[in-house]
Design a protein around this motif. Structure first.
Motif, PDB file in Angstrom:
ATOM      1  N   PRO A   1       0.877  -1.293  -0.092  1.00 45.17           N
ATOM      2  CA  PRO A   1       0.084   0.010   0.291  1.00 45.17           C
ATOM      3  C   PRO A   1       1.021   1.089   0.054  1.00 45.17           C
ATOM      4  CG  PRO A   1       0.198  -1.108   2.145  1.00 45.17           C
ATOM      5  CD  PRO A   1       0.713  -2.027   1.142  1.00 45.17           C
ATOM      6  N   PHE A   2       0.397   2.447  -0.466  1.00 50.52           N
ATOM      7  CA  PHE A   2       1.081   3.612  -0.686  1.00 50.52           C
ATOM      8  C   PHE A   2       1.575   4.156   0.753  1.00 50.52           C
ATOM      9  CE2 PHE A   2       1.024   3.616  -5.005  1.00 50.52           C
ATOM     10  CZ  PHE A   2       0.014   3.913  -5.659  1.00 50.52           C
ATOM     11  N   ASP A   3       0.869   3.945   1.589  1.00 46.33           N
ATOM     12  CA  ASP A   3       1.098   4.364   2.929  1.00 46.33           C
ATOM     13  C   ASP A   3       2.292   3.790   3.508  1.00 46.33           C
ATOM     14  OD1 ASP A   3      -1.554   2.594   5.097  1.00 46.33           O
ATOM     15  OD2 ASP A   3       0.296   2.031   4.101  1.00 46.33           O
ATOM     16  N   LEU A   4       3.096   2.905   2.960  1.00 44.18           N
ATOM     17  CA  LEU A   4       4.315   2.531   3.432  1.00 44.18           C
ATOM     18  C   LEU A   4       5.195   2.629   2.494  1.00 44.18           C
ATOM     19  CD1 LEU A   4       3.286  -1.440   4.111  1.00 44.18           C
ATOM     20  CD2 LEU A   4       3.686   0.570   5.863  1.00 44.18           C
ATOM     21  N   VAL A   5       4.902   3.700   1.527  1.00 48.74           N
ATOM     22  CA  VAL A   5       6.109   4.124   0.462  1.00 48.74           C
ATOM     23  C   VAL A   5       6.280   5.571   0.687  1.00 48.74           C
ATOM     24  CG1 VAL A   5       6.338   4.407  -2.141  1.00 48.74           C
ATOM     25  CG2 VAL A   5       5.034   2.450  -1.255  1.00 48.74           C
ATOM     26  N   SER A   6       7.712   5.852   1.071  1.00 47.96           N
ATOM     27  CA  SER A   6       8.337   7.224   1.080  1.00 47.96           C
ATOM     28  C   SER A   6       8.018   8.107  -0.367  1.00 47.96           C
ATOM     29  CB  SER A   6       9.923   7.263   1.570  1.00 47.96           C
ATOM     30  OG  SER A   6       9.941   6.307   2.583  1.00 47.96           O
ATOM     31  N   GLY A   7       8.122   7.394  -1.289  1.00 53.09           N
ATOM     32  CA  GLY A   7       8.043   8.196  -2.646  1.00 53.09           C
ATOM     33  C   GLY A   7       8.253   7.258  -3.852  1.00 53.09           C
ATOM     34  N   ILE A   8       7.694   7.675  -5.051  1.00 53.66           N
ATOM     35  CA  ILE A   8       7.907   6.954  -6.338  1.00 53.66           C
ATOM     36  C   ILE A   8       8.742   7.520  -7.085  1.00 53.66           C
ATOM     37  CG2 ILE A   8       6.601   5.756  -8.205  1.00 53.66           C
ATOM     38  CD1 ILE A   8       4.171   5.579  -6.183  1.00 53.66           C
ATOM     39  N   ILE A   9       9.817   7.327  -7.442  1.00 56.03           N
ATOM     40  CA  ILE A   9      10.876   7.789  -8.279  1.00 56.03           C
ATOM     41  C   ILE A   9      10.418   7.559  -9.656  1.00 56.03           C
ATOM     42  CG2 ILE A   9      13.262   8.182  -8.778  1.00 56.03           C
ATOM     43  CD1 ILE A   9      13.733   6.844  -6.079  1.00 56.03           C
ATOM     44  N   THR A  10      10.267   8.629 -10.594  1.00 54.94           N
ATOM     45  CA  THR A  10       9.913   8.707 -11.901  1.00 54.94           C
ATOM     46  C   THR A  10      10.584   9.207 -12.914  1.00 54.94           C
ATOM     47  OG1 THR A  10       8.056  10.354 -12.129  1.00 54.94           O
ATOM     48  CG2 THR A  10       7.478   8.309 -11.117  1.00 54.94           C
ATOM     49  N   GLU A  11      10.322   9.403 -13.923  1.00 54.84           N
ATOM     50  CA  GLU A  11      11.139  10.020 -15.107  1.00 54.84           C
ATOM     51  C   GLU A  11      10.771  11.309 -14.831  1.00 54.84           C
ATOM     52  OE1 GLU A  11       8.072   8.000 -17.845  1.00 54.84           O
ATOM     53  OE2 GLU A  11       8.718   7.488 -15.717  1.00 54.84           O
ATOM     54  N   GLU A  12       9.878  11.828 -14.303  1.00 59.76           N
ATOM     55  CA  GLU A  12       9.190  13.253 -14.103  1.00 59.76           C
ATOM     56  C   GLU A  12       9.568  13.879 -12.722  1.00 59.76           C
ATOM     57  OE1 GLU A  12       6.251  13.312 -17.966  1.00 59.76           O
ATOM     58  OE2 GLU A  12       5.744  14.159 -15.928  1.00 59.76           O
ATOM     59  N   GLY A  13      10.119  13.074 -11.803  1.00 59.77           N
ATOM     60  CA  GLY A  13      10.233  13.480 -10.625  1.00 59.77           C
ATOM     61  C   GLY A  13       9.804  12.359  -9.307  1.00 59.77           C
ATOM     62  N   ILE A  14       9.848  12.791  -8.150  1.00 58.76           N
ATOM     63  CA  ILE A  14       9.396  11.829  -7.105  1.00 58.76           C
ATOM     64  C   ILE A  14       8.007  12.162  -6.607  1.00 58.76           C
ATOM     65  CG2 ILE A  14       9.820  10.870  -4.773  1.00 58.76           C
ATOM     66  CD1 ILE A  14      12.768  11.816  -5.426  1.00 58.76           C
ATOM     67  N   ILE A  15       7.163  11.118  -6.669  1.00 61.97           N
ATOM     68  CA  ILE A  15       5.701  11.322  -6.159  1.00 61.97           C
ATOM     69  C   ILE A  15       5.775  10.941  -4.552  1.00 61.97           C
ATOM     70  CG2 ILE A  15       3.404  10.461  -6.666  1.00 61.97           C
ATOM     71  CD1 ILE A  15       4.230   9.952  -9.571  1.00 61.97           C
ATOM     72  N   THR A  16       5.283  12.003  -4.030  1.00 64.75           N
ATOM     73  CA  THR A  16       5.153  11.692  -2.309  1.00 64.75           C
ATOM     74  C   THR A  16       3.807  11.607  -1.828  1.00 64.75           C
ATOM     75  OG1 THR A  16       5.358  14.197  -2.034  1.00 64.75           O
ATOM     76  CG2 THR A  16       7.487  12.605  -1.966  1.00 64.75           C
ATOM     77  N   ARG A  17       2.801  12.170  -3.002  1.00 60.99           N
ATOM     78  CA  ARG A  17       1.421  12.163  -2.535  1.00 60.99           C
ATOM     79  C   ARG A  17       0.624  11.303  -3.788  1.00 60.99           C
ATOM     80  NH1 ARG A  17       0.445  16.358   1.378  1.00 60.99           N
ATOM     81  NH2 ARG A  17      -1.507  16.436   0.845  1.00 60.99           N
ATOM     82  N   PRO A  18       0.864  10.017  -3.838  1.00 64.60           N
ATOM     83  CA  PRO A  18       0.413   9.064  -5.092  1.00 64.60           C
ATOM     84  C   PRO A  18      -1.148   9.474  -5.214  1.00 64.60           C
ATOM     85  CG  PRO A  18       1.160   7.813  -3.201  1.00 64.60           C
ATOM     86  CD  PRO A  18       1.652   9.047  -2.906  1.00 64.60           C
TER      87      PRO A  18
END
Ligand SMILES: CSC[C@H]1O[C@H](OP(=O)(O)O)[C@H](O)[C@@H]1O
Length: 339
Positions: A314-331
Motif C-alpha cells: 500500500p502507498f502508506d508504506l512508500v516514502s516516494g515513487i521515483i519517476t522520469e518526471e520526479g518523485i511522487i510523494t502524494r500518490p
C-alpha cells in the motif's frame, strides 16, 4: 546489441538469457513469437520495462512472420500473436502496454510491408526511450541517497530488467556517478534468486560494493541499523498500491517499523490508474520453483506449495515513487493515478 538487455537482430528478437546468469552470459535469438512467449514465461527476459520492450519487439516479430503468409490474414495473424504475448505473464502492466503501443499503429496501416516496417521502428524507439527514461529516473532519484549510505534492494530492477541502466539500480548508479560512496545489500529473492543471480552480478560488474543476504535476514539488518534506505522496482502501480516481487511488502512493513525510507523506482508506463490492487491477477508460478533446489527435492511430494511471484504494497508504506518526471510523494492525489 551491446549494452542492451533485448534488441532486434536479423531474424528475430535477441535477448540475454537471464536464467543462465551469473555463471554463463549467453544470448538467444527468438525467431518466432511462440519462442519469445516461452522466453518471457521462463524469465529468460524479465522485469517490467524489459517486458514492455519485449512486447513491442514481439509485435515487430509477429509482423515479420505474418508477411510470409497471405496479405488477407496479416492483421488477424498479428492480433493472434499479440494475444499470446499479452497473456505470457499477467501481473506486470508493461508487457501489455508494450504490445498495445505497437499493435495499435500496425492495425491502422493497411499495407503489410509498411506495417511491419512501422512496427520495428516503433519498437526500436520504445527501447531507446526506455533507456532514456531509466537515466531520468536515476537522475531524479540520486538525491535521496546520502553519501556513504547502505541501500537495500530486492529482486532485480537493474539494466537486466529494462532496456539498460535500470530503475532502482539506475538510481544507485546515478548516485555513484555523482561521486557518492554507496553500498548495496541485495536480497537473494527466493525462489528464482534475481537478487543474488542478477543484481549482485550487475553491481559487481560495475564495481559497486554489494553484499547478498537471504531474504529473511533483511529485518535483522534493519533492526541493527545497517540499512539506511530501501529502493525497489515495480511491476504495476495501481491507484491504491503497487505490485513488485514477492517479499517487497515484507520489507516495506519492516522498514516502516524501523523508520527506514522505502522508495519505489518506476517509469510512467508501469502506472495503471484503471485498477485497484484487488483487480490484478497475481501470477502464481509452478510448484518446483519452491519444492526443489538445484534439482534436489526440498518439499515432501504430498505437501502443497504456494508460489506467488508478486505482492502488493500500500502507498502508506512508500516514502516516494521515483519517476522520469520526479518523485511522487502524494500518490493518491497524483494525476497519473487518478482514474
Ligand atoms: C524494473 S521492474 C523489475 C521488477 O520485475 C521483477 O519481476 P520478475 O523478475 O518476475 O520479472 C521484480 O518484480 C522487479 O522489481
Amino acid at each position: 546489441m551491446e549494452g542492451r538487455t533485448i534488441w532486434w537482430e536479423e531474424g528475430g528478437v535477441g535477448l540475454i538469457d537471464q536464467t543462465l546468469l551469473p555463471g554463463r552470459y549467453e544470448h538467444v535469438v527468438c525467431t518466432t513469437v511462440r519462442r519469445l512467449v516461452v522466453a518471457i514465461q521462463r524469465l529468460e527476459v524479465r522485469g517490467a520495462p524489459a517486458l514492455g520492450v519485449a512486447g513491442a519487439y514481439g509485435i515487430a516479430l509477429a509482423c515479420s512472420m505474418a508477411l510470409q503468409e497471405s496479405p488477407d490474414t496479416f492483421h488477424q495473424s498479428v492480433q493472434q500473436d499479440a494475444a499470446a504475448l499479452r497473456s505470457a505473464r499477467p501481473t506486470a502492466v508493461n508487457l501489455a502496454w508494450g504490445v498495445d503501443q505497437v499493435l495499435a499503429a500496425v492495425m491502422e496501416e493497411d499495407n503489410p510491408a509498411a506495417a511491419a516496417h512501422l512496427a520495428l521502428r516503433l519498437a526500436e524507439a520504445l527501447a531507446d526511450e526506455d533507456e532514456a527514461i531509466c537515466r531520468l529516473i536515476g537522475s531524479h532519484g540520486a538525491g535521496i541517497i546520502p553519501d556513504g549510505a547502505t541501500v537495500l534492494t530486492h529482486c532485480n530492477a537493474g539494466a537486466l530488467a529494462c532496456s539498460a541502466w535500470g530503475t532502482a539500480l539506475g538510481v544507485i548508479r546515478s548516485a555513484v556517478a555523482d561521486g557518492k560512496d554507496v553500498s548495496v545489500i541485495s536480497c537473494e529473492t527466493r525462489p528464482l534468486l534475481q537478487g543474488s543471480r542478477l543484481t549482485a552480478w550487475e553491481l559487481a560488474r560495475d564495481a559497486i560494493p554489494v553484499t547478498t543476504i537471504i531474504d529473511s535476514q533483511a529485518a535483522y539488518l534493519m533492526q541493527k541499523g545497517e540499512v539506511d534506505l530501501i529502493i525497489v522496482g515495480a511491476d504495476r502501480i495501481c491507484r491504491d498500491g503497487l505490485f513488485n516481487k514477492i517479499g517487497t511488502y515484507m520489507h516495506a512493513v519492516t522498514a516502516r517499523y524501523h523508520q527506514i525510507p522505502f522508495y519505489v523506482a518506476a517509469p510512467k508506463s508501469t502506472f495503471d490508474p484503471s485498477r485497484s490492487v484487488l483487480d490484478v491477477i497475481v501470477e502464481e508460478r509452478e510448484r518446483d520453483e519452491v519444492a526443489a533446489f538445484c534439482g534436489v527435492r526440498t518439499v515432501p511430494d504430498d505437501v502443497p506449495v504456494r508460489n506467488y511471484a508478486f505482492d502488493a504494497t500500500p502507498f502508506d508504506l512508500v516514502s516516494g515513487i521515483i519517476t522520469e518526471e520526479g518523485i511522487i510523494t502524494r500518490p493518491y492525489e497524483h494525476p497519473w493515478l487518478v482514474p
